[in-house]
Structures are given as C-alpha cells and as structure tokens.
Design a protein around this motif. Structure first.
Motif, short mmCIF file in Angstrom:
data_model
loop_
_atom_site.label_atom_id
_atom_site.label_comp_id
_atom_site.label_asym_id
_atom_site.label_seq_id
_atom_site.Cartn_x
_atom_site.Cartn_y
_atom_site.Cartn_z
N UNK A 1 -26.02 -25.62 69.52
CA UNK A 1 -26.56 -26.85 68.94
C UNK A 1 -28.00 -26.73 68.46
N UNK A 2 -28.79 -25.89 69.12
CA UNK A 2 -30.21 -25.77 68.75
C UNK A 2 -30.45 -24.76 67.64
N UNK A 3 -29.42 -24.01 67.23
CA UNK A 3 -29.61 -22.96 66.23
C UNK A 3 -29.40 -23.50 64.82
N UNK A 4 -30.12 -22.91 63.88
CA UNK A 4 -30.07 -23.33 62.47
C UNK A 4 -29.40 -22.26 61.63
N UNK A 5 -29.27 -22.57 60.35
CA UNK A 5 -28.69 -21.60 59.42
C UNK A 5 -29.56 -20.35 59.30
N UNK A 6 -30.86 -20.44 59.57
CA UNK A 6 -31.73 -19.28 59.49
C UNK A 6 -31.31 -18.21 60.50
N UNK A 7 -30.88 -18.65 61.69
CA UNK A 7 -30.38 -17.71 62.69
C UNK A 7 -29.11 -17.03 62.17
N UNK A 8 -28.25 -17.81 61.56
CA UNK A 8 -27.03 -17.28 60.98
C UNK A 8 -27.34 -16.23 59.91
N UNK A 9 -28.27 -16.52 59.04
CA UNK A 9 -28.61 -15.58 57.97
C UNK A 9 -29.18 -14.29 58.52
N UNK A 10 -30.01 -14.39 59.55
CA UNK A 10 -30.59 -13.19 60.16
C UNK A 10 -29.50 -12.30 60.75
N UNK A 11 -28.50 -12.90 61.38
CA UNK A 11 -27.41 -12.11 61.96
C UNK A 11 -26.59 -11.43 60.88
N UNK A 12 -26.35 -12.14 59.79
CA UNK A 12 -25.58 -11.55 58.70
C UNK A 12 -26.29 -10.32 58.13
N UNK B 1 -26.35 -9.59 51.95
CA UNK B 1 -27.39 -10.49 51.47
C UNK B 1 -27.11 -11.89 51.99
N UNK B 2 -28.12 -12.47 52.61
CA UNK B 2 -27.95 -13.83 53.13
C UNK B 2 -27.87 -14.82 51.98
N UNK B 3 -27.00 -15.82 52.08
CA UNK B 3 -26.91 -16.82 51.00
C UNK B 3 -28.22 -17.60 50.86
N UNK B 4 -28.67 -17.76 49.64
CA UNK B 4 -29.90 -18.50 49.39
C UNK B 4 -29.65 -20.00 49.31
N UNK B 5 -28.43 -20.38 49.02
CA UNK B 5 -28.06 -21.80 48.91
C UNK B 5 -27.28 -22.20 50.16
N UNK C 1 -23.57 -23.29 50.21
CA UNK C 1 -22.48 -22.32 50.14
C UNK C 1 -21.90 -22.02 51.52
N UNK C 2 -22.63 -22.39 52.57
CA UNK C 2 -22.17 -22.16 53.94
C UNK C 2 -21.27 -23.32 54.35
#
Length: 471
Positions: free
Chosen positions: A394-405, A412-416, A419-420
């Motif tokens: 619950x406390x995690x954001x899409x930025x954490x998701x992008x870093x893991x990817x 390449x992490x999605x810029x938009x 799209x997630x």
C-alpha cells in the motif's frame, strides 16, 4: 524433451549488440520464454542479465590460469588463454531467477540461463554452468509437474555464434548432463495469442480447536488454504469467448480472448462439523491473469497457464508478506479492531507476545479480529503487446515498480503512468461477523448455537483486486 528452440530474433539481436558494445569478457543471465510439451519445442522471448550482487561484484567473471598452472611453459602464449574458466555466483543467479519469476504472467517462465563467454571458457566450466542451471530450476520451478530439463544458451564472441543445449536437472551432474539442441532465430512474440481471465475466489478455512498434532500459524493456514483451493481450480472447466474449451481446440482468431473458469461444486461440506471449530479464516477477492499462447498450441494450454498463474500470484503475495514480516514485531494491520472486539478473551490477548509477527500467530490461541492487506498486482507493458507484473505494498508507488523493472528485467521503465494497468482499488470496509455468519451465511439458528457455546471468532481480511483497463 525439447527438440528445438526458437529465439525472438528482434530481442536477441539487440542483446547481442549490447554485449558486444559492453566489452565484458563474461556475463550470465536468465532466459525468459516457454517450454511447450505439446510441440516439443522451446521459445526464448528475451535474455535478462543478472545484475551485480549486493557487494557490487558481477555475477559472472573470467578466471585466467595462474602461473602455477603454466609450469609446463612449452605451450605458446596464444594457447594459455585456453585454460581460462568461469566463476559464477550461483546463489545470486538463483535469487535473481526467483524474483524475476514472480514478475512473469501465464505462459512465460524462466526457462534457463545464457552465458556470454569464449569457447574455451565455456568448455572449461561445464560443471559450474550445470550447477547454476540447477539452482535456477529450484528457485523458479516451471509448474507443479516440473520439467526435468532447462535450456543453456552459449553466446560465443570468438567466433560469433549462438548454440543451445538441454541441461538435465538431476542430482548427479555428469558429462552427459548437457545435450545439443537445435537453435534458430525467428519471429515469436508477434504471433502470440492473448488470453485474459478475471477470477473471483472465496476461500474459507475453518480453524479447529487446538490440537497439539496440528497447530497452525496464520501463514501456514493461508498457504494451506491456497493449496487446497489449487486442487479445486485444477479440475475447473473453462470457457473462452463464451465457448467451452476442449482439449485439442486451436484458437483461430486474433485479439484479446476472455476466459471464464467454472469450478465444480464443493464436496464433503459436512466435514467441518466433525470437529470443534473455533473460528474461520476468509480470503476472497478477484485476480486478473494474462496468458500468452503460441498459435500451434491448444487453447487448453492457455487455460492451464492461467490456472497456474492464479495460484502462483496468490502464493507470491503471501511470500512477499511473510518475507517482510520476518523483520517486523507485533501483530500488525489489525485495523483498530482489537479495541472494539468484545468477543475476544483477555486471557487470549495476554497470551500473544507483543514481539510475535502477525504471520507467526498460532490461530487456535488467537481471539482477535485480524485484518491483512495483500500486495496489489500491477501490469507493465513489456514486449510486442505482452505484460510483466509486480506486486506493490500500500505504501509503494509506481516509482518502486519502475526501479524493479530496470534492475531485474533490464527493461526501459514506462514514462507514461497511464500505460501501467492498476488492478487494485481500495477494498471496502468489512464488518466483523461471527463464525457461522461467514461459514453459513444468513443462518440465525447457527448464530444462536455459537452464542450458546461461547466460542470466539477469528477472521482474516478479505482483499479485493479489481482489474481496470485504462484507455
């Protein structure tokens, strides 16, 4: 046994160019793809390099022979490099495979490893490579009835060529563990057929009176409930686009196909009455699953991939919670229900140590309402219309998701952010009910029996995952 392997030409050529430009003498990584039993063929969608370990050291490096190894000294210098070999951090590669396997959806698996090295270094490192493949197979199993082999692709830079081998996953590693396998490149991803399933589940697990031979913690009860449900799910019939699926049916149309699973009626419903039940653990919600199928495979394979993906997704969420709970103390995420729970006994409350993680609580001794939120699943566009996924707290954001990817999949992490695909919304608040209200809804007679017996209740939070497709 896989007789031939086809690699996605577009992705593998890009990977080859990156390896050539890096000038690194050795690299190890994972093969993302699929092994098809119906076609006796393997498919490699992409290769993913294993990142440096926590100390910053590469997962694979080249070891040159020492001076003591060159005592004969009569060989020319050009042959001294023939004794070079590879050293691989096998545990780290296996951990990478474990984490990547959580990010893959139905029909996509970690099917082996690749190695970028010279011909001599490869030949001198067969045992090490087989041990690495075995570690990956153990950390990222393909299915319940696991294959007894994985793929090993060697990308040689002198001379430049790709070769593939089947590696037998066995306890004894011998010279015959590696067997040559036909390999070619082609277009694989663009021909994949897409299937999606919205699966609603409702798992209810009775908690029986304390039995010294069968004491369960919260974590054990949840894993058991999912394992039991997996057996029911395996026998479920399926429909796609409104048509019943038969074993040998092939899908002849393009587009996204919707799959619906039809579970059989529950059996042995009276079994719970044979023991004294003190509570019930309820886990319900919806899981969105994707599967990607080769057009020559039957639709039943896509159904099997979806079923496997659903169970794997639920287990992955619990594993993530348990991994994080190991470092926490005290029952957490109770939602403030303890102060409002009138049915729990003071003795039971006092018997729970303040240092006990919530997932290690013994359910037969617990008399409090306990609410847990499982991580939500999000989907990220990957290659040629396919998706990979991740699980966010619950406390995690899409930025954490992008870093893991970026770290785990080197993508390449999605810029938009639009799209997630975000499959979870805030679960509605739940009102605590008695055991019989949950086990047998709307049964006032059963509720009266419960009140007379003086039994306390236990209830796990129901979480809801709702898939929202954004335009």
């Amino acid at each position: 046994m896989v007789k031939a392997v086809v690699g996605e030409e577009t992705q593998l050529k890009l990977a080859e160019d990156r390896l050539e430009q890096s000038s690194t003498p050795a690299q190890v990584g994972l093969l993302i793809g699929k092994l098809s039993s119906s076609l006796d063929r393997g498919f490699v969608f992409d290769i993913v390099p294993t990142p440096p370990n926590d100390a910053g050291a590469p997962a694979c490096s080249l070891v040159e022979p020492t001076k003591d190894d060159k005592r004969k000294g009569t060989k020319p210098k050009s042959q001294s490099s023939d004794s070079s070999s590879l050293t691989i951090d096998k545990d780290w590669v296996a951990e990478h495979a474990r984490q990547v396997s959580r990010m893959l959806v139905g029909g996509m698996k970690v099917v082996g490893i690749y190695i970028w090295a010279s011909e001599s270094a490869f030949k001198n490192s067969n045992i090490t490579l087989c041990q690495t493949v075995m570690g990956v197979a153990k950390a990222a199993p393909l299915s319940e009835n696991d294959w007894d082999e994985r793929l090993l692709i060697h990308i040689c830079y002198s001379p430049r060529r790709w070769t593939c081998r089947n590696c037998a996953v066995a306890s004894n590693i011998t010279s015959s563990s590696l067997r040559p396998c036909d390999f070619k490149m082609g277009r694989v991803l663009n021909s994949l057929q897409r299937f999606r399933c919205m699966y609603n589940f409702d798992i209810r697990l009775p908690i029986f009176h304390k039995n010294l031979s069968n004491v369960q913690t919260f974590s054990e009860a949840l894993h058991q409930g999912i394992s039991v449900h997996a057996k029911d799910l395996k026998s479920a019939k399926a429909m796609y686009d409104g048509n019943l699926v038969f074993n040998n049916d092939l899908c002849t149309s393009d587009g996204l196909h919707e799959v619906e699973l039809l579970l059989p009626f529950m059996k042995d419903t009276e079994a719970c009455s044979q023991k004294e039940a003190v509570g019930v653990l309820a886990l319900s919600g919806s899981v969105c699953s994707f599967a990607f199928l080769n057009p020559k495979e039957p639709i039943s394979q896509a159904v099997a991939d979806i079923k496997d993906d659903i169970i794997t997704s639920l287990q992955s969420r619990l594993d993530i919670i348990c991994d994080e709970a190991d470092g926490e103390t005290g029952p957490t995420e109770t939602g403030g229900q303890q102060a409002r729970d009138d049915t729990g006994s003071q003795e039971a409350r006092d018997g729970i140590s303040s240092g006990t993680p919530v997932f290690q609580i013994v359910l037969q001794s617990f008399r409090e309402t306990c609410s847990l939120s499982l991580p939500r699943r999000v989907f990220v566009p990957w290659l040629a219309g396919t998706f990979v996924c991740d699980y966010l707290q619950p406390s995690e954001t899409f930025e954490v998701l992008k870093d893991r990817c970026v770290e785990l999949l080197s993508m390449e992490a999605p810029t938009d952010d639009s799209a997630i695909l975000e499959p979870e919304i805030e679960a509605p608040s739940r009102v605590t009910k008695s055991f019989w209200d949950v086990a047998v809804p709307f049964s006032s007679a059963s509720r009266s029996c419960l009140e007379k017996s003086g039994l306390d209740t236990l209830r796990g939070e129901r979480y809801v995952l709702i898939f929202v497709r954004r335009s």
